[in-house]
Design an enzyme around this catalytic site. Structure first.
Site, mmCIF file in Angstrom:
data_model
loop_
_atom_site.group_PDB
_atom_site.id
_atom_site.type_symbol
_atom_site.label_atom_id
_atom_site.label_comp_id
_atom_site.label_asym_id
_atom_site.label_seq_id
_atom_site.Cartn_x
_atom_site.Cartn_y
_atom_site.Cartn_z
ATOM 1 N N CYS A 2 0.839 -1.195 0.000
ATOM 2 C CA CYS A 2 0.000 0.000 0.000
ATOM 3 C C CYS A 2 0.875 1.246 0.000
ATOM 4 C CB CYS A 2 -0.855 0.013 1.249
ATOM 5 S SG CYS A 2 -1.737 -1.519 1.533
ATOM 6 N N ARG A 27 2.489 0.763 -6.168
ATOM 7 C CA ARG A 27 2.654 0.006 -4.920
ATOM 8 C C ARG A 27 1.385 -0.748 -4.523
ATOM 9 N NH1 ARG A 27 7.141 1.873 -1.379
ATOM 10 N NH2 ARG A 27 6.072 0.536 0.081
ATOM 11 N N TRP A 73 -3.312 -2.265 -1.311
ATOM 12 C CA TRP A 73 -3.111 -3.624 -1.809
ATOM 13 C C TRP A 73 -3.710 -4.518 -0.740
ATOM 14 C CZ3 TRP A 73 -0.516 -8.115 -0.268
ATOM 15 C CH2 TRP A 73 -0.318 -9.064 -1.263
ATOM 16 N N ASN A 99 -0.253 1.230 6.500
ATOM 17 C CA ASN A 99 0.419 0.154 5.760
ATOM 18 C C ASN A 99 0.928 -0.844 6.781
ATOM 19 O OD1 ASN A 99 0.076 1.624 3.461
ATOM 20 N ND2 ASN A 99 2.240 2.089 3.139
ATOM 21 N N GLY A 100 0.931 -2.121 6.414
ATOM 22 C CA GLY A 100 1.417 -3.153 7.330
ATOM 23 C C GLY A 100 0.287 -4.076 7.715
ATOM 24 N N GLU A 482 13.781 -17.071 -13.521
ATOM 25 C CA GLU A 482 13.389 -15.662 -13.642
ATOM 26 C C GLU A 482 12.481 -15.466 -14.863
ATOM 27 O OE1 GLU A 482 13.293 -13.041 -11.996
ATOM 28 O OE2 GLU A 482 13.378 -11.342 -13.366
ATOM 29 N N LYS A 486 8.702 -13.962 -14.707
ATOM 30 C CA LYS A 486 8.272 -12.781 -15.472
ATOM 31 C C LYS A 486 7.009 -13.111 -16.254
ATOM 32 C CE LYS A 486 10.016 -10.143 -14.093
ATOM 33 N NZ LYS A 486 11.153 -10.123 -13.196
ATOM 34 N N GLU A 489 3.949 -13.422 -13.997
ATOM 35 C CA GLU A 489 3.553 -12.162 -13.365
ATOM 36 C C GLU A 489 2.731 -11.262 -14.273
ATOM 37 O OE1 GLU A 489 7.628 -10.816 -12.257
ATOM 38 O OE2 GLU A 489 6.645 -10.219 -10.405
ATOM 39 N N HIS A 505 13.530 -35.835 -14.425
ATOM 40 C CA HIS A 505 13.146 -36.339 -13.103
ATOM 41 C C HIS A 505 11.677 -36.063 -12.793
ATOM 42 C CE1 HIS A 505 17.261 -37.411 -12.284
ATOM 43 N NE2 HIS A 505 17.639 -36.214 -12.689
ATOM 44 N N LYS A 604 4.382 -3.522 -5.955
ATOM 45 C CA LYS A 604 5.817 -3.433 -6.156
ATOM 46 C C LYS A 604 6.643 -3.835 -4.942
ATOM 47 C CE LYS A 604 9.510 -2.464 -8.421
ATOM 48 N NZ LYS A 604 9.941 -3.571 -9.291
HETATM 49 C C1 F6R Z 1 9.494 -10.003 -9.648
HETATM 50 C C2 F6R Z 1 9.578 -9.072 -8.543
HETATM 51 C C3 F6R Z 1 9.543 -9.623 -7.166
HETATM 52 C C4 F6R Z 1 10.646 -8.957 -6.327
HETATM 53 C C5 F6R Z 1 10.551 -9.436 -4.866
HETATM 54 C C6 F6R Z 1 11.646 -8.834 -4.015
HETATM 55 O O1 F6R Z 1 9.462 -9.352 -10.862
HETATM 56 O O2 F6R Z 1 9.667 -7.893 -8.728
HETATM 57 O O3 F6R Z 1 9.678 -11.011 -7.157
HETATM 58 O O4 F6R Z 1 11.883 -9.279 -6.881
HETATM 59 O O5 F6R Z 1 9.314 -9.081 -4.339
HETATM 60 O O6 F6R Z 1 11.560 -7.445 -3.992
HETATM 61 P P1 F6R Z 1 12.756 -6.545 -3.494
HETATM 62 O O7 F6R Z 1 13.884 -6.745 -4.461
HETATM 63 O O8 F6R Z 1 12.232 -5.161 -3.496
HETATM 64 O O9 F6R Z 1 13.138 -7.047 -2.137
#
Ligand code: F6R
Length: 609
Positions: A2, A27, A73, A99-100, A482, A486, A489, A505, A604
């Protein structure tokens, strides 16, 4: 997660709050709301994106110069209007944004209801408004009431509160969820993230856990939750307003991917020592002797940052000869990690605010272990909590899916490998070779960026599939994970990332003509092994999209589609190989009509457990 923004001063608060919310939308974007004090307390809330709130706010005719706002969020209760912040107390005289997570919310709710409070949302956050209301009856002023109220809370909070009874005040408190105060000229700002307020002031104060502040138009007072005065320094933000704009691109994600060669230049600027084949890392200078004694490293991180940690493990083990384990921060914090005083814990985090990673750092510190941070956001909590660290200098990353921060994290690991390697077994010749290749990287990245149209064509060809596999070996296995992350997501296509050798496996049972695989097969030390894995997929009718190094003509014999990347050292190849996968997901997302900057259910910065 949030986002919070607040303003107190001489200007119309509403415009500043709405502008801040737009900047924080990345966010969290389930619902949003704003509260303005103008003799009265006007609260306006809407479910959905900020644009929905904007429509409602345009109807407001009376404006004030004090206010708070929030973009949510959802954690407790669905993203509907009644659950949107700001939340009011029963009297409607005060409003809070939070937030939290309040972990003991159920118990507090029962207690408040027994005292006659009517709680109208399903959120944990509204509890705070009622707790403060209760305390106001005996404590008299807002700041003291907030201090007593948060004492009853178990969990985390970044909270801001306004009241009709003190129209010239905003009170804030922090425990585990960031709060930054912006110092203006006769006006004060507050936010959960400096990007919301940097347009108005670049002079900020980061609250630490257990601190609270009382803001007035031209004044602020910071105290601990034990009511002791705290002296804090004002920090100057380095990022510019331009850094948090899209610069003419349709999405932040595209803008950030296109910045990647520049990002690498910034990450490496002033840090490569070609003569000595090493890296100069100012943030580790005072730790140099302790680092020489290390024989083990534990990397803790989440999501993409965790995958960057896996790339780091391969680099550090091969060239620095240090044993490395990489752990999901959310697991590390709840088990009993065996750490010795020759172990260092490295936390990797773009935001520097990820709750699980921060908790892992605190756990390590409690055990007296040396902690290092690889963090992008200057002044963030993890940057401040770790003993030493290296900043990424990647600039603000707004797109929810991490791109430029990821490659920058991998490059920081290459720099750390040089630094720790040269303290140990890495030869001058090899150190110099790595430095030379690192210098070439931005130019190689530019070549991949220039070839993105081809990746778009391939992405569009496969955009209707329902499932995909991503495979790679050694340095490219984390890139397979990764790549799959991506795709999940931002396209909602089911994707699995595997180390190529693992397919036989179990997962190979999935392979059929409808399940294409993206295989990372650069001409490296494991190329022949990966080729055998490709044959195993083809024998079962699987279609192959190969990401390989230039001038590998034979790959066309066994891949339906081929994406080329330039050749570099094997240890640096993952940094190049990930870029086509980022574009692949981006273009698939766009083709499917999804907003890649705001994928469903994501936010984010993950500041809750
Ligand atoms: C994937 C992504 C998340 C962050 C994860 C850690 O695209 O953005 O998986 O990598 O939430 O976030 P940070 O790096 O901010 O600790």
């Amino acid at each position: 997660m949030c986002g919070i923004v607040g303003y107190i001063g001489k200007r119309d608060a509403l415009g500043i709050l709405m502008d801040g919310l737009h900047r924080l939308e990345y966010r969290g974007y389930d619902s949003a709301g704003v509260a303005v004090v103008d003799g009265d307390l006007t609260v306006t809330r809407a479910s959905g994106k900020i644009a929905e709130l904007e429509k409602k706010v345009s109807q407001i005719t009376h404006h004030g110069t004090t206010g708070i706002a929030h973009t949510r969020w959802a954690t407790h209760g669905p993203p509907v209007e009644k659950n949107a912040h700001p939340h009011r107390d029963c009297s409607g005289r005060l409003a809070i944004v939070h937030n939290g997570i309040i972990e003991n919310h159920a118990e507090l709710r029962r207690d408040l209801q027994a005292k006659g409070h009517v709680i109208s949302s399903e959120t944990d956050s509204e509890i705070l408004a009622h707790l403060i209301e209760n305390e106001m009856k005996t404590q008299g002023d807002l700041s003291t009431a907030l201090r007593f109220a948060v004492r009853r809370v178990r969990g985390t909070y970044g909270v801001a509160v306004v009241s009709m009874d003190e129209p010239g005040t905003i009170c804030v408190a922090r425990l585990g969820s960031p709060i930054v105060i912006g110092v203006g000229d006769g006006e004060m700002f507050v936010a959960s993230d400096a990007s919301a307020i940097m347009r108005y002031t670049t002079r900020v104060i980061y609250l630490d856990d257990g601190e609270m502040a009382t803001l007035e138009a031209g004044n602020y007072r910071i105290r601990s939750l034990d009511n002791l005065p705290v002296a804090k320094e004002i920090t100057e933000i380095e990022w510019s307003e331009e850094d948090v704009q899209k610069n003419g691109q349709p999405h932040f994600m595209l803008k950030e991917m296109l910045e990647q060669s520049e990002v690498l230049r910034n990450t490496m600027r002033g840090r490569l020592d070609a003569d000595n084949g090493t890296a100069i890392l100012g943030g580790l200078k005072d730790a140099s002797e302790r680092l020489r004694e290390l024989d083990r490293i534990t990397i803790v991180a989440c999501g993409s940052a965790y995958y960057a940690g896996l790339v780091g493990k391969y680099m550090l083990e091969e060239y620095a000869g240090i044993s490395v384990t990489v752990e999901l921060a959310s697991e590390f914090r709840y088990r009993k990690p065996v750490l010795t005083n020759t172990t260092a814990v490295i936390a990797v985090s773009q935001s520097g605010e990820t709750a699980d990673t921060l908790a892992a750092v605190k756990e390590a510190k409690m055990k007296g272990i040396l902690t290092l941070g690889i963090v992008n956001t200057v002044g963030s909590t993890i940057a401040r909590e770790t003993d030493f660290g290296v900043y990424n200098h990647a600039g603000p990353e707004i797109g929810v899916a991490s791109t430029k921060a990821f490659i920058s994290q991998c490059v920081v690991f290459a720099l750390l490998t040089l630094f720790l390697g040269r303290q140990r077994q890495l030869s001058l010749v090899m150190g110099k070779r790595i430095v030379e290749e690192l210098k070439r990287l931005p130019e190689l990245v530019d070549r991949i960026l220039d070839g993105r149209e081809l990746v778009r064509d391939v992405a569009e060809k496969y955009s209707d599939v329902t499932s995909m596999i991503f495979l790679g070996r050694k340095y490219c296995s984390p890139i397979a994970y990764e790549g799959a992350l991506k795709l999940k997501e931002i396209t909602y296509i089911h994707a699995e990332g595997y180390a190529a050798g693992e397919m036989k496996h179990g997962p190979i049972a999935l392979v059929c003509p409808e399940l294409p695989s993206v295989v990372l097969c650069p001409k490296d030390s494991v190329y022949e092994k990966t080729k055998s894995n490709i044959e195993e997929l083809r024998a079962r009718g699987g279609k192959i999209i190969a990401v390989t190094t230039e001038e590998n003509d034979e790959v066309h014999e066994f891949a339906e589609d081929v994406i080329e990347i330039p050749k570099t050292l094997e240890m640096l190849t993952p940094i190049l190989a990930v870029i086509p996968l980022q574009f692949f997901s981006y273009y698939t997302s766009v083709k499917k009509g999804i907003d890649p900057d705001k994928p469903r259910n994501l936010a984010k910065s993950v500041t809750v457990e």
